[in-house]
Scaffold this motif. Structure first.
Motif, mmCIF file in Angstrom:
data_model
loop_
_atom_site.group_PDB
_atom_site.id
_atom_site.type_symbol
_atom_site.label_atom_id
_atom_site.label_comp_id
_atom_site.label_asym_id
_atom_site.label_seq_id
_atom_site.Cartn_x
_atom_site.Cartn_y
_atom_site.Cartn_z
ATOM 1 N N PHE A 1 -18.375 97.191 42.309
ATOM 2 C CA PHE A 1 -17.299 97.094 43.292
ATOM 3 C C PHE A 1 -16.123 98.010 42.958
ATOM 4 C CE2 PHE A 1 -19.639 93.179 43.696
ATOM 5 C CZ PHE A 1 -19.722 93.011 45.070
ATOM 6 N N ALA A 2 -15.439 98.403 44.014
ATOM 7 C CA ALA A 2 -14.210 99.193 43.879
ATOM 8 C C ALA A 2 -13.109 98.476 44.645
ATOM 9 C CB ALA A 2 -14.405 100.601 44.432
ATOM 10 N N VAL A 3 -11.902 98.539 44.114
ATOM 11 C CA VAL A 3 -10.731 97.961 44.779
ATOM 12 C C VAL A 3 -9.787 99.102 45.125
ATOM 13 C CG1 VAL A 3 -8.787 96.376 44.578
ATOM 14 C CG2 VAL A 3 -10.976 95.800 43.500
ATOM 15 N N ASN A 4 -9.530 99.233 46.414
ATOM 16 C CA ASN A 4 -8.672 100.325 46.897
ATOM 17 C C ASN A 4 -9.173 101.692 46.424
ATOM 18 O OD1 ASN A 4 -7.009 98.399 48.098
ATOM 19 N ND2 ASN A 4 -5.680 98.247 46.304
ATOM 20 N N GLY A 5 -10.505 101.851 46.426
ATOM 21 C CA GLY A 5 -11.101 103.133 46.083
ATOM 22 C C GLY A 5 -11.327 103.373 44.607
ATOM 23 N N ARG A 6 -10.902 102.445 43.745
ATOM 24 C CA ARG A 6 -11.072 102.629 42.304
ATOM 25 C C ARG A 6 -12.072 101.616 41.759
ATOM 26 N NH1 ARG A 6 -5.569 103.290 39.020
ATOM 27 N NH2 ARG A 6 -7.173 103.770 37.462
ATOM 28 N N LYS A 7 -13.022 102.104 40.975
ATOM 29 C CA LYS A 7 -14.000 101.210 40.363
ATOM 30 C C LYS A 7 -13.273 100.160 39.526
ATOM 31 C CE LYS A 7 -17.599 101.089 36.808
ATOM 32 N NZ LYS A 7 -18.359 101.880 35.806
ATOM 33 N N THR A 8 -13.628 98.903 39.751
ATOM 34 C CA THR A 8 -12.994 97.801 39.024
ATOM 35 C C THR A 8 -14.084 96.872 38.514
ATOM 36 O OG1 THR A 8 -11.106 97.929 40.532
ATOM 37 C CG2 THR A 8 -11.257 95.978 39.142
ATOM 38 N N ASP A 9 -14.201 96.777 37.206
ATOM 39 C CA ASP A 9 -15.248 95.936 36.617
ATOM 40 C C ASP A 9 -14.656 94.810 35.770
ATOM 41 O OD1 ASP A 9 -14.274 97.390 34.518
ATOM 42 O OD2 ASP A 9 -16.172 98.352 33.977
ATOM 43 N N ILE A 10 -13.464 94.364 36.142
ATOM 44 C CA ILE A 10 -12.795 93.267 35.432
ATOM 45 C C ILE A 10 -12.751 92.049 36.351
ATOM 46 C CG2 ILE A 10 -10.672 92.523 34.300
ATOM 47 C CD1 ILE A 10 -10.042 95.481 33.809
ATOM 48 N N PRO A 11 -13.551 91.030 36.085
ATOM 49 C CA PRO A 11 -13.601 89.852 36.968
ATOM 50 C C PRO A 11 -12.253 89.162 37.152
ATOM 51 C CG PRO A 11 -15.444 89.832 35.439
ATOM 52 C CD PRO A 11 -14.525 90.925 34.987
ATOM 53 N N SER A 12 -11.380 89.225 36.138
ATOM 54 C CA SER A 12 -10.094 88.526 36.209
ATOM 55 C C SER A 12 -9.010 89.345 36.907
ATOM 56 C CB SER A 12 -9.618 88.157 34.797
ATOM 57 O OG SER A 12 -9.458 89.324 34.002
ATOM 58 N N PHE A 13 -9.371 90.505 37.437
ATOM 59 C CA PHE A 13 -8.402 91.325 38.180
ATOM 60 C C PHE A 13 -7.826 90.504 39.335
ATOM 61 C CE2 PHE A 13 -7.507 94.012 41.870
ATOM 62 C CZ PHE A 13 -6.633 94.950 41.329
ATOM 63 N N ILE A 14 -6.497 90.445 39.443
ATOM 64 C CA ILE A 14 -5.839 89.670 40.491
ATOM 65 C C ILE A 14 -5.503 90.601 41.651
ATOM 66 C CG2 ILE A 14 -3.945 88.124 41.064
ATOM 67 C CD1 ILE A 14 -5.814 87.005 38.953
ATOM 68 N N ALA A 15 -6.112 90.342 42.794
ATOM 69 C CA ALA A 15 -5.885 91.175 43.975
ATOM 70 C C ALA A 15 -4.588 90.770 44.672
ATOM 71 C CB ALA A 15 -7.062 91.056 44.938
ATOM 72 N N LYS A 16 -4.172 91.614 45.605
ATOM 73 C CA LYS A 16 -2.960 91.374 46.388
ATOM 74 C C LYS A 16 -3.298 91.514 47.879
ATOM 75 C CE LYS A 16 -0.832 94.823 44.491
ATOM 76 N NZ LYS A 16 -1.916 95.235 43.600
ATOM 77 N N PRO A 17 -2.435 91.026 48.756
ATOM 78 C CA PRO A 17 -2.674 91.207 50.190
ATOM 79 C C PRO A 17 -2.865 92.682 50.537
ATOM 80 C CG PRO A 17 -0.937 89.605 49.856
ATOM 81 C CD PRO A 17 -1.244 90.175 48.501
ATOM 82 N N ASN A 18 -3.802 92.934 51.448
ATOM 83 C CA ASN A 18 -4.169 94.275 51.922
ATOM 84 C C ASN A 18 -5.044 95.054 50.947
ATOM 85 O OD1 ASN A 18 -2.783 94.090 54.443
ATOM 86 N ND2 ASN A 18 -0.855 94.471 53.364
ATOM 87 N N ASP A 19 -5.375 94.479 49.798
ATOM 88 C CA ASP A 19 -6.338 95.130 48.907
ATOM 89 C C ASP A 19 -7.714 95.119 49.572
ATOM 90 O OD1 ASP A 19 -4.502 95.704 47.008
ATOM 91 O OD2 ASP A 19 -5.192 94.246 45.527
ATOM 92 N N VAL A 20 -8.457 96.202 49.408
ATOM 93 C CA VAL A 20 -9.782 96.340 49.999
ATOM 94 C C VAL A 20 -10.827 96.345 48.885
ATOM 95 C CG1 VAL A 20 -11.321 97.801 51.360
ATOM 96 C CG2 VAL A 20 -8.907 97.616 51.978
ATOM 97 N N ILE A 21 -11.780 95.433 48.973
ATOM 98 C CA ILE A 21 -12.879 95.342 48.009
ATOM 99 C C ILE A 21 -14.138 95.872 48.694
ATOM 100 C CG2 ILE A 21 -14.312 93.791 46.631
ATOM 101 C CD1 ILE A 21 -11.025 92.445 47.648
ATOM 102 N N VAL A 22 -14.757 96.872 48.123
ATOM 103 C CA VAL A 22 -15.916 97.494 48.748
ATOM 104 C C VAL A 22 -17.019 97.707 47.731
ATOM 105 C CG1 VAL A 22 -14.984 99.821 48.349
ATOM 106 C CG2 VAL A 22 -16.670 99.460 50.165
#
Length: 208
Positions: free
Chosen positions: A125-146
């Protein structure tokens, strides 16, 4: 990375409620429905009257085990919730719900939070276009998970795309099935979360 690797049905029996740790399997093959006693040799012993501390502990363990978080990280989440304005109990649930592994589960990309955690760890998965491999990453409103482009070719995600239309997602999230992406519309309120918890008892446990 530390995580619980034992039998998850044992956790449901200990807490006395379905925690849905196996996803859809919990609807058809639930050990709790066959054996409602607590695990261990004393599971069939006569129930004792619970103290206030015992009730608070059980509620804390219920929340922690539902989200698949070990104690040390759960305490960090509680500390963060306590520093935010508003009710600590509601802040805590919002932090847990906004974790990346939980969002992947809520969007229907995984059948359980444990499976979602594994998918995130493997870098799908990527969040806002950046690969994110940390399950505990805290998202914010308008963040896009793809789902990342190279992962979309995997048989798992091809099959998952066909199943997403049958999955219901919370109103505080939006899902684009064709793009295999989701967006955080807003931070969920307590009314948006149908959870069988009394989170205020968790606050009382840590503030005792």
């Amino acid at each position: 990375m530390a995580r619980y690797t034992g039998p998850v049905c044992r956790l449901c029996r200990r807490e006395g409620v379905k925690l849905f740790l196996k996803g859809d399997k919990c609807m058809t093959k639930c050990t709790l429905e066959r054996r409602s006693t607590k695990p261990g040799q004393h599971g069939t012993s006569r129930a004792r009257k619970e103290s206030g501390y015992s009730k608070q502990l059980r509620e804390k363990q219920r929340v922690r085990r539902t989200y698949g978080i070990l104690e040390r990280q759960f305490v960090k989440h509680f500390g963060l919730a306590a520093t935010r304005p508003g009710k600590t109990s509601e802040n805590l649930l919002q932090i847990l719900e906004m974790r990346l592994d939980n969002l992947v589960y809520r969007l229907g990309f995984a059948d359980s939070r444990a499976q979602a955690r594994q998918l995130v760890n493997h870098g799908h998965f990527a969040v806002n276009g950046r690969k994110t491999d940390i399950p505990s990453f805290i998202a914010k409103p308008n963040d896009v998970i793809v789902v990342r482009d190279r992962s979309k070719t995997l048989e798992y995600f091809k099959t998952r795309a066909e199943l997403l239309s049958q999955k219901g997602i919370p109103t505080w999230l939006s899902l684009d099935i064709n793009a295999l992406s989701g967006r955080v519309v807003t931070i969920p309120s307590r009314a948006d979360l149908e959870l069988p918890f009394d989170e205020q008892m968790v606050v009382e446990y840590y503030q005792r």
